[in-house]
Design a protein around this motif. Structure first.
Motif, mmCIF file in Angstrom:
data_model
loop_
_atom_site.group_PDB
_atom_site.id
_atom_site.type_symbol
_atom_site.label_atom_id
_atom_site.label_comp_id
_atom_site.label_asym_id
_atom_site.label_seq_id
_atom_site.Cartn_x
_atom_site.Cartn_y
_atom_site.Cartn_z
ATOM 1 N N LEU A 110 0.831 -1.056 0.062
ATOM 2 C CA LEU A 110 0.017 0.086 0.007
ATOM 3 C C LEU A 110 0.981 1.321 0.011
ATOM 4 O O LEU A 110 0.912 2.194 -0.808
ATOM 5 N N PHE A 111 1.887 1.258 0.914
ATOM 6 C CA PHE A 111 2.976 2.409 0.935
ATOM 7 C C PHE A 111 3.498 2.500 -0.347
ATOM 8 O O PHE A 111 3.586 3.711 -1.033
ATOM 9 N N VAL A 112 4.264 1.383 -1.090
ATOM 10 C CA VAL A 112 4.942 1.439 -1.995
ATOM 11 C C VAL A 112 4.022 1.827 -3.362
ATOM 12 O O VAL A 112 4.467 2.588 -4.073
ATOM 13 N N GLY A 113 2.697 1.383 -3.483
ATOM 14 C CA GLY A 113 1.852 1.692 -4.382
ATOM 15 C C GLY A 113 1.596 3.214 -4.381
ATOM 16 O O GLY A 113 1.567 3.862 -5.413
ATOM 17 N N GLN A 114 1.189 3.855 -3.217
ATOM 18 C CA GLN A 114 0.787 5.291 -3.066
ATOM 19 C C GLN A 114 2.131 6.067 -3.560
ATOM 20 O O GLN A 114 2.019 7.011 -4.262
ATOM 21 N N HIS A 115 3.489 5.835 -3.068
ATOM 22 C CA HIS A 115 4.438 6.374 -3.140
ATOM 23 C C HIS A 115 4.922 6.566 -4.603
ATOM 24 O O HIS A 115 5.297 7.611 -5.132
ATOM 25 N N SER A 116 4.513 5.369 -5.326
ATOM 26 C CA SER A 116 5.018 5.299 -6.730
ATOM 27 C C SER A 116 3.644 5.947 -7.779
ATOM 28 O O SER A 116 4.071 6.593 -8.557
ATOM 29 N N LEU A 117 2.476 5.594 -7.400
ATOM 30 C CA LEU A 117 1.375 6.169 -8.245
ATOM 31 C C LEU A 117 1.423 7.401 -8.308
ATOM 32 O O LEU A 117 1.290 8.183 -9.280
ATOM 33 N N MET A 118 1.395 8.206 -7.093
ATOM 34 C CA MET A 118 1.347 9.627 -7.033
ATOM 35 C C MET A 118 2.640 10.219 -7.601
ATOM 36 O O MET A 118 2.542 11.632 -7.545
ATOM 37 N N ALA A 119 3.434 9.591 -7.638
ATOM 38 C CA ALA A 119 4.906 10.432 -8.339
ATOM 39 C C ALA A 119 4.783 10.015 -9.879
ATOM 40 O O ALA A 119 5.792 10.776 -10.505
ATOM 41 N N THR A 120 3.826 9.697 -10.474
ATOM 42 C CA THR A 120 3.665 9.551 -12.086
ATOM 43 C C THR A 120 3.315 10.686 -12.719
ATOM 44 O O THR A 120 2.618 11.477 -11.904
#
Length: 262
Positions: A72-82
């Motif tokens: 969940l953390f990795v997904g949020q951190h990566s998705l919002m950085a796209t």
């Protein structure tokens, strides 16, 4: 003026949340494992085999929950950085785009820390709490953690902490100075596009250098190591620019001391 009254508190709230989360992350990654707040031994060890341990539901269930939290953390951190999500958040939140990203990252990390489940009955990869290692190994780990966190805080200051937290964007907007990134050189923009996590080595030291590496700690270290590794793409040009900026910052910090000496 009215918009500034709304933008500034929002940016400050995001900063306070991120700062508090950072302090708690230090406790979560360093103080708890180094001071032995939660035991990570007592179950099967490596000699009995990890395969048998991973067939135990009392071990698999908390590990699965911890894995979901990390993803969940990795997904949020990566998705919002796209670029797509950044364009969308910039359209609807404007200058608060960076503050929103920082706040969501802090909230995701809070979920990880608050709902993380230790696995005290799980096997351990190594355990240096027994004699003759019980004294100097934890002490060495503590010293390395302190050095790593000092380096992390120093590097964040070099990388313009106010801008990383979204405060500088709001400050420039209120004063009508535009976007801070627009004032940076192409070499700086190139570096930022390659370097998403400027404290990778120090964080890896914090994650892996512990007296006892239990099952849940191994999961945390492995997944974050993989994530940090995939986020990097530095080349020699980036390193030369980073070295020059560090030397310039150190020179600026030393100038007032030289003036006082005169």
């Amino acid at each position: 003026m009215a918009s500034a009254l709304l933008l500034i508190p929002a940016a400050l709230a995001s900063f306070i949340l991120a700062f508090g989360t950072g302090v708690e992350f230090v406790r979560f990654t360093s103080l708890r494992p180094l001071l032995g707040g939660i035991p990570e031994t007592g179950g099967p060890d490596v000699r009995q085999g990890w395969l048998a341990a991973l067939q135990d539901r009392s071990i698999l269930a908390p590990l699965a929950r911890d894995l979901v939290l990390l993803l969940l953390f990795v997904g949020q951190h990566s998705l919002m950085a796209t670029e797509t999500v950044k364009a969308w958040t910039s359209r609807y939140f404007g200058v608060l785009q960076r503050s929103l990203y920082v706040a969501c990252t802090a909230l995701a990390l809070q979920l990880v820390m608050r709902y993380w489940e230790p696995v005290p009955r799980g096997p351990v990869l190594w355990d240096a709490r027994a004699e003759p290692w019980a004294t100097w190994v934890p002490l060495l780990c503590f010293v390395l953690h302190v050095i790593s966190w000092l380096l992390i805080f120093s590097i964040l200051l070099v990388f313009d902490y106010a801008e990383l937290m979204g405060l500088k964007q709001v400050y420039y907007h209120v004063l009508g100075l535009g976007e801070p990134l627009a004032l940076k050189s192409p070499r700086a923009l190139r570096l930022f596009s390659h370097l998403r996590h400027p404290v990778c080595v120090e964080l890896l030291t914090v994650l892996w250098v512990v007296p006892t590496l239990g099952t849940d700690r191994l999961l945390l270290a492995l997944l974050l190591t993989l994530y940090l590794g995939l986020a990097h793409g530095l080349d020699q040009q980036d390193l030369r620019y980073l070295r020059a900026q560090l030397q310039r910052k150190l020179h600026l910090l030393s100038r007032p001391q030289e003036g006082e000496a005169e």
